[in-house]
Design a protein around this motif. Sequence first.
Motif, PDB file in Angstrom:
ATOM      1  N   THR A   1      -5.453  -1.140  -8.000  1.00 23.57           N
ATOM      2  CA  THR A   1      -4.455  -2.149  -7.644  1.00 23.57           C
ATOM      3  C   THR A   1      -4.206  -3.084  -8.827  1.00 23.57           C
ATOM      4  O   THR A   1      -5.041  -3.223  -9.724  1.00 23.57           O
TER       5      THR A   1
ATOM      6  N   HIS B   1      -0.117  -0.632  -5.940  1.00 24.06           N
ATOM      7  CA  HIS B   1      -1.243   0.095  -5.348  1.00 24.06           C
ATOM      8  C   HIS B   1      -1.123   1.555  -5.765  1.00 24.06           C
ATOM      9  O   HIS B   1      -0.010   2.105  -5.788  1.00 24.06           O
TER      10      HIS B   1
ATOM     11  N   LYS C   1       0.819  -1.209   0.000  1.00 23.39           N
ATOM     12  CA  LYS C   1       0.000   0.000   0.000  1.00 23.39           C
ATOM     13  C   LYS C   1       0.858   1.266   0.000  1.00 23.39           C
ATOM     14  O   LYS C   1       1.930   1.322   0.594  1.00 23.39           O
TER      15      LYS C   1
END
Length: 716
Positions: A331, A435, A303
């Motif tokens: 993503t 991400h 992330k």
Amino acid sequence: MAKKNISRRKFLVRGGLGTAGVLAVGTYLFRNPLRRKILEQVDSGEARYLGGGMEPMLWFEITKVNKVILHSPKVEMGQGTFTGLAQMAADELEVGMNQISVVHAASMSGNMDKFATGGSNSISGLWQPLRELAATMREMLKLEAGKKSGFPVDEMTVANGEVNLGRTTMTYAEIAENVTDWEVPDAPGLKSLDAYKFVGKPIPRVDLNAKVFGEPIFGLDAQMPDMLYGAVVRPTKIGAKYVSANTSKADAMPGVVKVILEDDFVGVIADSFTAAERAKEAIEVTWEVSQSWQTSDIREMTKVGKGDAFVLQKEGEDLSTEDGLIQMEFTSPLGAHAQLEPNGVVAAVDGDSVTLKLSTQVVALTRKEVAKRLNIDEENVNVIPTFLGGGFGRRLHTPHAVQAAVMSKAVGKPVKYFFSRKEEFQHDLFRPPTHHQLKAKLTDDGHIAYLQHDFSSGDVAIDAAMVPGFLHTVLGTDVGAIRGGFCHYGAIPNLRTVSWHVELPFATSWWRSLGLLANTFAWESFMDELAVRAGKNPVAFRLAHIQDDEKGKRLKAVIQAAADKAGYQDQAVNGRAMGFAASTDAGTPCAQVAQVSIESNEIIVHKVTCAMDPGIAVNPDQVRAQCEGAITMGMSATLYEKMDVVDGELTPTIYGPYRMALMKHAPKEIDVVLLQGMDKPGAVGEPPLGPIGAAIANAVFRLTGNRLTDLPLTLV
């Protein structure tokens, strides 16, 4: 060949930094503005040929039947490089296409690329040096003809591999016979493009017959006399460390010649592949595993905000805290290379000499690693490349060559070792997951006032075999992960792009187009959303945010060409919709329109229209084929492909469960429009992979009203 006129042989040494020079200079430049300039130049794809052996006679071999063999330092992995190189050389050498063939240059030939085959620069990188080498070879032959005949060189003409000497002619073969000491002239001038007979023409592939008739030309086909077979014990768990092994069962099995225990691997040598594999399975290995990883763990690690950040682009003000921001996240998953031919090699160690036959994109690196492991001089390692049954970056690191060499040395015979399909999937160097966080602010009249893209990725180039990890500290980010990360919409007053680099517990590395597919999926899906929010046509919206500099004009041209050719419309008609996307990769702009429908809750891609500006298309058919291949591969990654991590194991490990696009899924039509916005060849192999994911997703939005933000695209 006598070393004469050494100073004249420097005619191919180019000025400027080139990619390697850029990276070297970067070690002294730690300020971020200078880093950004370096990374921007690296991302532009202006890579020059970095190989050695710049003597024409190392590249060209004249045969007794008056044929020319070009020894290529770039490998052929299906991209058509051999054909393009043959066209370039034939035009300057003045031979017909039926008179020239291309083979892989073995490392001992002296003609070896110090970098690799990759980055979409085989043709573009050799465009200038190969033509100059060919032209110089032609003039060398004329000089030698003059010595043998007494005919004035300036009165000679050349055609079809023959030199006209007034009332008689001499073939190249006759001229080259018994010559051991060539005179190398100053680099001659090159022909004008309109004088070329082959460059720019759709010449049939020079490797076509061998592949159609199934000749043994791939690494998996490689043989050596009295050859044995090897296998290597590999763990199934991520991060497993070898502790010990009990080999007693394997030692006693039929066909087993020897079991070896090295510090970093356990190997079996047997008289057949089957015997080696069975013995490998019988070895009881104790592994130490510190953690049982899951897909959720990997997604959390990737992330934005979890790794090291580097600001790639920084223009105007940071408006990220203002009201009225439009925000989205995207993503992409782990992806396998899944190339058809598993990695393999045949190695033969004879005293201090080693011969290797294998599919590799890194001849020089393979040679270096084998020499280092066996503690011998690199010059004593001869790497003979074969055709590649798919590369896509998977063969940019070949440690199995080291293992095969170690096994060969242990038994004193050649050893062939290749991966099983399970090993190929489980021990791939994967495309890393990503991400993305995007945010923007629109003006009242529907223009972008502020745009920011934060994207996070595991290693792509950094820490791979070719790019040492310390360059992350030097450059601030991963030079592979940023491909496609730069925003090419330059007419935005306030802009930020931020790359986040994270370390994953398993190897990730080069995958065709590097970060381009995932980054463009996020960029272009978000641009489509902004166009919808602004109430604008998505094509016109993009054009309004592109500058009118040289790069911008080329990008505008492909966007308009794709829209015009496809007859782009922004509304679904009869259950079908069009999606639009564009990208610029390695200096090559590309735009695509995907025509999509949904049938039985499945996304069907019916047609893709692609407009691309690669500069000079040395072989237009070859370029179109590359577009078709890249689009199909990108479509497969967009709709089907992903790897998971379950209880510490990477899975799936076989085709089928690892879903890929099949023939029935391929678009019925891929329409390619080629533009020429510069007077030299540019990158071809990877740029067309960029837009396809977003183009499909944007079409799905027009059919469903739902914005799909995760790859592979899944309908709820």
